[in-house]
Design an enzyme around this catalytic site. Sequence first.
Site, short mmCIF file in Angstrom:
data_model
loop_
_atom_site.label_atom_id
_atom_site.label_comp_id
_atom_site.label_asym_id
_atom_site.label_seq_id
_atom_site.Cartn_x
_atom_site.Cartn_y
_atom_site.Cartn_z
N GLY A 1 0.84 -1.20 0.00
CA GLY A 1 0.00 0.00 0.00
C GLY A 1 0.87 1.25 0.00
O GLY A 1 2.09 1.16 -0.07
N ARG A 2 0.18 2.38 0.08
CA ARG A 2 0.90 3.66 0.12
C ARG A 2 0.35 4.49 1.25
O ARG A 2 -0.86 4.53 1.47
CB ARG A 2 0.68 4.42 -1.19
CG ARG A 2 1.63 3.98 -2.25
CD ARG A 2 1.42 4.67 -3.56
NE ARG A 2 2.30 4.04 -4.53
CZ ARG A 2 3.53 4.44 -4.76
NH1 ARG A 2 4.02 5.47 -4.12
NH2 ARG A 2 4.29 3.80 -5.65
N LYS B 1 9.23 0.26 4.39
CA LYS B 1 8.61 1.58 4.14
C LYS B 1 9.63 2.46 3.48
O LYS B 1 10.79 2.51 3.93
CB LYS B 1 8.17 2.22 5.45
CG LYS B 1 6.93 1.63 5.98
CD LYS B 1 6.29 2.55 7.01
CE LYS B 1 4.91 2.03 7.29
NZ LYS B 1 4.05 3.01 7.90
N ASP C 1 0.17 9.27 16.25
CA ASP C 1 -0.71 9.02 15.10
C ASP C 1 -1.54 7.75 15.34
O ASP C 1 -1.64 6.89 14.49
CB ASP C 1 0.15 8.88 13.82
CG ASP C 1 -0.70 8.98 12.56
OD1 ASP C 1 -1.84 9.48 12.64
OD2 ASP C 1 -0.21 8.54 11.49
N1 LIG Z 1 3.89 -3.65 9.42
C1 LIG Z 1 2.94 -3.77 8.49
N2 LIG Z 1 2.45 -5.00 8.19
C2 LIG Z 1 1.50 -5.14 7.25
N3 LIG Z 1 0.97 -4.11 6.55
C3 LIG Z 1 1.43 -2.88 6.81
C4 LIG Z 1 2.44 -2.63 7.78
N4 LIG Z 1 2.70 -1.29 7.82
C5 LIG Z 1 1.87 -0.73 6.92
N5 LIG Z 1 1.13 -1.66 6.31
C6 LIG Z 1 0.10 -1.42 5.28
O1 LIG Z 1 0.66 -0.60 4.28
C7 LIG Z 1 -0.27 0.39 3.87
C8 LIG Z 1 0.34 1.78 3.99
O2 LIG Z 1 0.68 1.98 5.33
P1 LIG Z 1 1.22 3.35 5.94
O3 LIG Z 1 1.35 3.14 7.41
O4 LIG Z 1 2.42 3.82 5.20
O5 LIG Z 1 0.10 4.38 5.60
P2 LIG Z 1 -1.30 4.63 6.26
O6 LIG Z 1 -1.29 4.17 7.70
O7 LIG Z 1 -2.32 4.00 5.36
O8 LIG Z 1 -1.40 6.19 6.18
P3 LIG Z 1 -0.51 7.27 6.95
O9 LIG Z 1 0.80 7.32 6.27
O10 LIG Z 1 -1.30 8.50 6.78
O11 LIG Z 1 -0.39 6.83 8.37
C9 LIG Z 1 -1.52 0.21 4.70
O12 LIG Z 1 -2.44 -0.56 3.97
C10 LIG Z 1 -1.03 -0.61 5.88
O13 LIG Z 1 -2.06 -1.47 6.38
#
Ligand SMILES: Nc1ncnc2c1ncn2[C@@H]1O[C@H](COP(=O)(O)OP(=O)(O)OP(=O)(O)O)[C@@H](O)[C@H]1O
Length: 408
Positions: free
Chosen positions: A18-19, A40, A162
């Site tokens: 995802g993003r 990330k 957050d």
């Molecule tokens: N440790 C992880 N394990 C599995 N999926 C993850 C993990 N971290 C992030 N993701 C998935 O990756 C995607 C992007 O996550 P990210 O935390 O970068 O952004 P967000 O939480 O959607 O938004 P923001 O950046 O505004 O917090 C989301 O669908 C999230 O569920």
Amino acid sequence: MFKGQGSSSEYEVLEEIGRGSFGCVRKVVHIPTRTVMVRKEIKYGHMNQKERQQLIAECKILSHLQHDNIVRFYSWDFNEQMQILYLYMEYCSQGDLQNLIATYKSERKYIPEQIIWNILTQLLLALYRCHYGEDLQPLNTIYDRMKKPTIKKDTNIVIHRDMKPGNVFLNGESNDSSGGGNSWDGKKNDSAGVVKLGDFGLAKSLGNSVQFATTYVGTPYYMSPEVLLDQPYSPLSDIWSLGCVIYEMCSLRPPFQAKTYIDLQNKIKSGKFENIPDYYSDGLMSIIKSMIQVDMRNRASTFELLQDVQIRTSRKALQLERFENNLLDYERELVNIEKILEKQAADYERAIGQLREQFVVAVEERAREVAQNGKKIGKVPEELYKNRYYYRDTLPQKPAYHWQTKYR
Ligand SMILES: Nc1ncnc2c1ncn2[C@@H]1O[C@H](COP(=O)(O)OP(=O)(O)OP(=O)(O)O)[C@@H](O)[C@H]1O
């Protein structure tokens, strides 16, 4: 194992998951250990030297933040040419709380109360580690008195900043490293898997940067009134957001919603919200109220929330569940050991049987030779006597299982 700076050549990059505001998230495999992780990507080109140093300092703090309920931060690495920082973290296989809430909402069902207490308890345990810099001691009984934590000068207090359903990840049952067998949908039973709080603290570094300011487009449903008023974050700001997350689990919508940003700000500042559905207990409503308090002096701290009798009960249940899972693991290991021992014993018996047969054949042969020569045998023939050590030394080693397990 992975602490410190990693090297991207050690990772096999898999699909994009995802993003987020900071960039793309991908699934990767750490090749030396075959561990699946997430990576990330954060573009740091626009940051000045001070901001970059702050980001690295935060990475170091996060790599030391190890707790069962916090997404493990393994390492970081730079692609200097593209000016991208890669953060390697634990992969959470069962999605996040946002998905869970959406699933219940689409099925027009309430999330069972026991699951809500369970998730709240695990999140409080994670926050306790962050806000007080230490792990909470396990409970003997639910009536144990908790010692008020003292925050030392050198304690690294981490504030999440957050907290929202999308940053609460769900994994399989405790001790289930494969991430399988979850029961989050509540269809199997009301006991839950492991909850992991993710995306810790980096907002502190990134919060000052241009990138964060320009790309933070999410609606601040969970932002506390003091943060909206540009006051500094405090651990209690996390508690406000946690209250909003728990409210949303009950009502399947955030406590404060509005058509415009200004209206939303005003609603948050007023701190007035509707009750959760009658389906839930008064205890749950009252703990939510203690978290969503505009005046920080009236807002419960992580320590105070952990005193709640329902939270204590839920903690004890979690401990017991973990203990039961450990016992099941232990039992599985014992069954494996038994199988190994049975196989070793069978091999041993087989080898002894073969040696016995060889010995009998040798004795018979020698006896025949001696009989043919017309001699009487009064004792074991000389050759066999000389070879007695051969028969003894060729016996296989006695089975010995080395009892080196995590349960010692
Ligand atoms: N440790 C992880 N394990 C599995 N999926 C993850 C993990 N971290 C992030 N993701 C998935 O990756 C995607 C992007 O996550 P990210 O935390 O970068 O952004 P967000 O939480 O959607 O938004 P923001 O950046 O505004 O917090 C989301 O669908 C999230 O569920």
